[in-house]
Design a protein around this motif. Structure first.
Motif, PDB file in Angstrom:
ATOM      1  N   LEU A  10     -33.504 -26.506  -7.644  1.00  0.00           N
ATOM      2  CA  LEU A  10     -32.085 -26.775  -7.410  1.00  0.00           C
ATOM      3  C   LEU A  10     -31.930 -27.990  -6.504  1.00  0.00           C
ATOM      4  O   LEU A  10     -31.038 -28.820  -6.699  1.00  0.00           O
ATOM      5  CB  LEU A  10     -31.409 -25.567  -6.748  1.00  0.00           C
ATOM      6  N   PHE A  11     -32.815 -28.096  -5.523  1.00  0.00           N
ATOM      7  CA  PHE A  11     -32.732 -29.203  -4.571  1.00  0.00           C
ATOM      8  C   PHE A  11     -32.937 -30.547  -5.268  1.00  0.00           C
ATOM      9  O   PHE A  11     -32.130 -31.459  -5.124  1.00  0.00           O
ATOM     10  CB  PHE A  11     -33.756 -29.000  -3.450  1.00  0.00           C
ATOM     11  N   VAL A  12     -34.012 -30.665  -6.049  1.00  0.00           N
ATOM     12  CA  VAL A  12     -34.289 -31.946  -6.719  1.00  0.00           C
ATOM     13  C   VAL A  12     -33.109 -32.359  -7.592  1.00  0.00           C
ATOM     14  O   VAL A  12     -32.709 -33.522  -7.626  1.00  0.00           O
ATOM     15  CB  VAL A  12     -35.533 -31.859  -7.632  1.00  0.00           C
ATOM     16  N   ILE A  13     -32.563 -31.374  -8.325  1.00  0.00           N
ATOM     17  CA  ILE A  13     -31.486 -31.730  -9.243  1.00  0.00           C
ATOM     18  C   ILE A  13     -30.214 -32.091  -8.468  1.00  0.00           C
ATOM     19  O   ILE A  13     -29.525 -33.037  -8.819  1.00  0.00           O
ATOM     20  CB  ILE A  13     -31.226 -30.580 -10.241  1.00  0.00           C
ATOM     21  N   SER A  14     -29.916 -31.360  -7.404  1.00  0.00           N
ATOM     22  CA  SER A  14     -28.614 -31.522  -6.758  1.00  0.00           C
ATOM     23  C   SER A  14     -28.560 -32.609  -5.694  1.00  0.00           C
ATOM     24  O   SER A  14     -27.471 -33.029  -5.311  1.00  0.00           O
ATOM     25  CB  SER A  14     -28.181 -30.219  -6.084  1.00  0.00           C
TER      26      SER A  14
END
Lengths: 394, 288
Positions: free
Chosen positions: B19-23
């Motif tokens: 989620l972190f990489v995408i967001s």
């Protein structure tokens, strides 16, 4: 989103022109009002694969059996409801009021079929449920006839198989909506009656991003087997977690209804699916001349796609419509068409099929299958069968 | 019991990393230009499809497709930014939302049209499959890989933001774009580069996520809420906030589904309400 199919319109027109010129008069039969079939399916969204399979099967039926039946030109109107019940109902109303369709068909999920049932009743239009598989559906309108299957029908045999094959403790995981609850209820009842124990049962949400935590919990509870029901399209995600978390190595088997080893996805699952035992009404590997021809023709028309159980529901649904129109001489009202369908029997690619005259639901053979690699690809290979299983049997 | 808990925690961290990489790109660009980009997930999808298609059609190995996924998504990002997004920086939030949700629908329809509605299959290389046993607890090999990649990206991002000239420009532009422009920083260019970087990271995340989140045309809609939650809870414009928020969401989502499956999928929404009441500007928000 709105396609009409006239695969041989030009040829028919030429034929008509020729016939008229020759003063031969097959015109009266040809001049019958076109037979409009409104096919409502999820063509986009998470259940789009179902729409693709069913619409392809319906087209294939028209292609193989001609686009004219009892003198009436078949006009297939395909509409996309994206899997949203309100949309399905609105489209059904539009089809009935504006397009004046003679038959409604399709219905990719139980809520979609239930939302549309009142429309069929009010308009007195036959409603062929090709996909949705919760047992109660045909009770919601006297105009509903089902060509697919029901969950209680296909769940029983695998419960019996498990009990007979040294599986004592089972964890059940089903999707939290109508058919999932049907499958859970049927499995629990049959398996407990056969002396088995249900370790725990979990219901996963219909729109579910990640099966990981659910599958991990199954592993930690160490049952003999995991029984799975998920709607067509989600089996791949379950299988991935089952493999990644090493449930097989931990001695846990996967069993289920055939939805989890859906033929549409089985090739993508690959070797990890091998050994999964399911009970179901259709396998693309079913050994019969009808099915071989069906699988070949379906693949040819759709770039090598393998037909799945929903496609056969669509194909047989078209057969029901065609036969009912023939039986009523092309002039049947909605009610007469439904009456003509009652008690109808035929040999489908899946095997022998009958429409129960009182339940307006499908009676069919249910098979036990094991996923095996054949010719380098996984297939659901049938190894046992139970004839004439009633739709409400669980 | 403890083993189970560690396993759940680990899965949560892996999910949170993804989620972190995408967001993170969304968080930074939202903080930088105050621009509401609902189409961020579409860039993740672009990266995912680049990865899946290169593997299935061109036979490229999985690891080699990851940089390509980054580049393709970054290029798509900068192309859209320069041609379309740029015109809407001064527009109202409603216009921005209408425009970007339109982009999402177009991306969904176009992807369905070209690649079909089905899930894209991805076969991971052998060494990333199965489990690794550490002290009796099984860890998914792929999830370990995921956490390691994201940890490396986080460190690199942190160093870029704190140690480089470009990082200083980004921080200055987030804090006060007007003053930064007055000092001679080309805020427009900084934003363009940041947007491309953010889109690229989303694309990389999309590729890394195929095995966990799946990949089909409705991807940007399906996960939009999760990406927005990371930004809302973490606070726009910060990397640290995004990281903490993504971890909280990932761990709570996984733990909820494991321990209380009956209400598992609601847990993160309860959490969002609670955190938004306690921290209206996000955990590390610079702007309210």
């Amino acid at each position: 989103m709105n396609e009409r199919i006239h695969p041989t319109r030009r040829r028919v027109l030429q034929g008509l022109a020729g016939a008229a010129a020759l003063n031969a008069l097959p015109l009266r039969a040809q001049a019958g009002e076109p037979l409009k079939i409104g096919l409502i399916l999820p063509m986009t969204g998470p259940f789009a694969s179902t729409g693709k399979q069913v619409s392809a099967a319906c087209r294939l039926y028209v292609q193989r059996n001609g686009d004219t039946v009892a003198g009436r030109k078949v006009d297939l109107i395909v509409k996309d409801d994206a899997g949203v019940p309100d949309t399905t109902k609105r489209i059904a109303q539009e089809l009935v009021v504006q397009d004046k369709v003679h038959v409604l068909a399709g219905f990719g999920l139980t809520p979609l079929a239930l939302a549309t049932a009142p429309v069929a009743t009010e308009a007195k239009v036959p409603m062929i449920v090709m996909v949705a598989a919760t047992a109660i559906i045909p009770t919601r309108s006297p105009f509903i006839v089902r060509s697919g299957f029901t969950l209680p029908q296909v769940t029983g045999p695998v419960a019996d198989w498990a009990a007979k094959n040294k599986i004592r403790r089972v964890y059940t995981m089903v999707t939290d909506y109508g058919p999932g609850l049907d499958a859970e209820k049927a499995f629990h009842a049959r398996f407990k009656a056969a002396g088995g124990e249900i370790v725990e049962s979990v219901r996963t949400p219909l729109a579910n991003p990640d099966f990981g935590p659910f599958v991990q919990k199954v592993k930690d509870k160490a049952p003999d087997a995991l029984f799975v029901f998920v709607p067509s399209g989600q089996g791949l995600a379950v299988m991935k977690q089952f493999e990644e978390r090493g449930l097989r190595q931990a001695g846990i088997r996967m069993i289920g209804t055939g939805d989890v080893t859906d033929d549409d996805l089985l090739e993508s699952m690959g070797p990890p699916a091998v050994g999964v035992i399911t009970s179901f009404h259709y396998s693309a590997a079913h050994d019969s001349p009808e099915n071989k021809a069906y699988v070949d023709a379906f693949g040819k028309a759709n770039g090598g796609l393998r037909p799945n159980f929903h496609s056969v529901g669509g194909y047989d649904g078209m057969h029901l419509i065609y036969e009912a129109v023939k039986k009523t001489g092309g002039k049947g009202s909605g009610e007469e068409l439904v009456n003509a369908m009652k008690g109808m029997s035929w040999t489908s690619p899946r095997g022998p099929v009958t429409i129960d005259p009182t339940a307006r639901d499908v009676v069919q053979t249910v098979y036990l299958r094991e996923v095996k690699m054949v010719g380098g690809k996984p297939w659901n290979v049938e190894f046992d069968k139970f004839d004439n299983v009633k739709p409400q049997e669980g | 019991m403890v083993g189970n808990f560690i396993g759940v925690l680990f899965d949560g961290v892996a999910y949170g990393s993804l989620l972190f990489v995408i967001s993170i790109g969304l968080s930074v660009t939202m903080g930088l230009m105050n621009f509401v980009n609902l189409a961020h997930g579409a860039f993740a999808m672009v990266g995912g499809y680049a990865c899946a298609l290169l593997m299935t059609r061109a036979g490229m190995p999985f690891l080699a497709t990851l940089p390509v996924a980054f580049v393709v998504a970054a290029v798509a990002g900068i192309a859209l930014e320069r041609t379309l997004y740029q015109r809407l920086y001064k527009a109202t939030h409603l216009d921005q939302v209408m425009f970007t949700i339109g982009v999402v629908f177009m991306a969904v329809a176009a992807t369905t049209w070209v690649f079909g509605p089905s899930q894209q299959p991805v076969r991971l290389p052998e060494f990333l499959r199965g489990q690794v046993k550490v002290a009796g607890v099984g860890f998914g090999a792929y999830r370990l890989f995921l956490v390691a990649v994201v940890a490396a990206i986080t460190v690199a991002l942190h160093l870029t933001m704190t140690r480089t000239r470009f990082g200083a420009q980004v921080r200055a532009a987030v804090d006060n774009p007007v003053a930064a422009a007055g000092l001679g920083i080309d805020v427009n260019r900084v934003f363009g580069v940041t947007f491309a970087l953010g889109s690229g990271l989303a694309g990389l995340g999309g590729a890394l996520g195929i095995d966990v989140l799946g990949l089909e045309p409705t991807f940007p809609l399906k996960y939009m809420v999760y990406f927005l939650l990371v930004v809302a809870i973490g606070g726009a414009g910060t990397i640290k906030g995004g990281l903490v928020a993504a971890m909280i969401l990932g761990i709570c989502d996984v733990a909820g589904k494991y321990y209380v499956p009956q209400i598992g999928s609601f847990i993160i929404y309860f959490l969002m309400v609670a955190l938004m009441i306690a921290f209206p500007a996000g955990l590390y928000g610079r702007r309210s």
